[in-house]
Design a protein around this motif. Structure first.
Motif: not given
Ligand code: NAP
Length: 284
Positions: A34, A205, A252, A257
Motif C-alpha cells: 500500500d 499501532f 515496518t 517484525h
Molecule cells: N489515511 C490513510 O490512508 C493512512 C493513514 C495511516 C496509514 N495508512 C496505511 O497504513 C500503513 C501502516 O500505518 P503506519 O505505518 O502509519 O503505522 P503502523 O503500521 O500502525 O505502525 C508502524 C510502526 O509499527 C512498528 N512495527 C510493525 N510491526 C512491528 C512488530 N512486529 N513489532 C514491533 N513493532 C512493529 C514499526 O516499526 P519497525 O519498522 O521497527 O517494525 C513502525 O514503527 C501505512 O504505511 C499506510 O499504508 C494509511
C-alpha cells in the motif's frame, strides 16, 4: 484483489520501498503493498518501480490520491478537485509502470470539512466519479475510500449514497481507534454495500509501537488460547476485528517484525473478549 482470508499489506507511509524487504515479504506470502501519490515527498511510486519493477506484478498494489504538492514546495495540501484527482491517477500508473489494483480517495473527510448535507455528498460523488471513470478506462482495477476519520464521510452519505459505489474501504483499525470512528467505519461499509472481503484496515499501532503504553499492555485475554506472542503480534491480530476487515496495512522496515506479523494474522481470538471490549468502549 479482495480476499476472504487475513492478508498482510506492507504499507509504505513511513519507509521507502526496500528490495530485500519486498523479496522477504513475497517469501512470507505477503501479497499486498500500500502506497500513496504523496508518500515520501511524492516519490514513492517512482521509488517502488525503481527498486522492484520486476516484482510488482506479484503484489496487489493499492495507492491513494487526494494530497498534492503545496505552493512553492510548502506543506502538501488535500483536495478533492476532480481535475487534480484525474491527473494523479494517470500519473500514478505511469510512475508505477503498471496500473494499480486499487486507487483510494485519500482521507476525503479533509475535503469535506466545513461542508454538510447535499454539498458534502455532491463533492464526494464528484470525486468518486473521477475514480469510477479511471476504473472504466482501465487505469486501475477498482477504486475505494481510505479514511482516517470516517465520521464526516459517513455523514456525507447519510441521506444518499447515490453516485458513490467504492469497491473497497480502507479504515483505521485496532485498539487505538475510538469507538465513534470504529462505528462510523462500519456504517460506511454497510451503507455503501462494501462486502466484508473488501474491507481493509490500516495503521494497527497508530503509527508506532514505541509508546510505553504498548509495552505495558497484556493482551492475552483477547486470544482464544494461551500463546507465546508479543504485544505487537496480539495487537496486530486484533486490528482485523476492530473493525472487522480482511487485510491490514502495516508499516515496518524490519523483516523479522514482518514475519512476526504474518504469524500473528493466523492467531485465534476470543470473540467474547472482543464483544465485551466493544461494549466497554461504546459505554465510555
Ligand atoms: N489515511 C490513510 O490512508 C493512512 C493513514 C495511516 C496509514 N495508512 C496505511 O497504513 C500503513 C501502516 O500505518 P503506519 O505505518 O502509519 O503505522 P503502523 O503500521 O500502525 O505502525 C508502524 C510502526 O509499527 C512498528 N512495527 C510493525 N510491526 C512491528 C512488530 N512486529 N513489532 C514491533 N513493532 C512493529 C514499526 O516499526 P519497525 O519498522 O521497527 O517494525 C513502525 O514503527 C501505512 O504505511 C499506510 O499504508 C494509511
Amino acid at each position: 484483489m479482495c480476499r476472504a482470508d487475513r492478508g498482510v499489506v506492507l504499507g509504505l507511509h513511513r519507509s521507502g520501498p526496500d528490495r530485500d524487504l519486498i523479496e522477504r515479504a513475497l517469501s512470507l506470502g505477503v501479497c499486498g503493498i500500500d502506497t500513496a501519490y504523496n508518500y515520501r515527498g511524492f516519490t514513492s511510486h517512482r521509488a517502488l518501480a525503481r527498486v522492484a519493477a520486476d516484482l510488482l506484478g506479484e503484489f496487489t498494489i493499492s495507492t491513494k490520491v487526494g494530497y498534492f504538492p503545496g505552493d512553492s514546495g510548502g506543506r502538501s495540501v488535500h483536495s478533492l478537485d476532480p481535475a487534480r484527482l484525474r491527473e494523479a491517477v494517470e500519473r500514478s500508473a505511469d510512475d508505477l509502470g503498471r496500473s494499480p489494483d486499487v486507487v483510494f480517495l485519500h482521507n476525503p473527510e479533509l475535503g469535506l470539512s466545513g461542508r454538510s448535507g447535499k454539498e458534502a455528498h455532491d463533492r464526494l460523488a464528484d470525486a468518486s466519479a473521477v475514480l469510477a471513470s479511471a476504473v472504466a478506462a482501465g487505469s486501475c482495477g477498482t477504486w475505494g475510500i481510505a479514511t482516517w476519520d470516517a465520521r464526516p464521510v459517513a455523514e456525507a452519505i447519510e441521506r444518499s449514497a447515490s453516485g458513490i459505489q467504492p469497491g473497497a474501504l480502507l479504515l483505521r483499525a485496532g485498539l487505538s481507534v475510538a469507538e465513534p470512528i470504529l462505528a462510523a467505519g462500519e456504517t460506511l461499509c454497510r451503507v455503501l454495500g462494501v462486502p466484508s472481503e473488501c474491507r481493509w484496515g490500516m495503521s494497527p499501532f497508530s503509527g508506532s509501537t514505541a509508546d510505553p503504553v504498548w509495552s505495558a499492555l497484556d493482551l492475552g485475554a483477547f486470544l482464544a488460547a494461551e500463546a507465546e506472542v508479543s504485544t505487537p503480534q496480539a495487537a496486530f491480530r486484533l486490528a482485523y476485528e476492530l473493525p472487522p476487515v480482511t487485510r491490514v496495512a502495516v508499516g515496518t522496515s524490519n523483516a523479522e517484525h514482518l514475519r512476526d506479523l504474518v504469524h500473528a494474522a493466523e492467531l485465534a481470538v476470543s470473540e467474547g473478549a472482543i464483544r465485551r471490549y466493544r461494549e466497554l468502549i461504546k459505554a465510555a
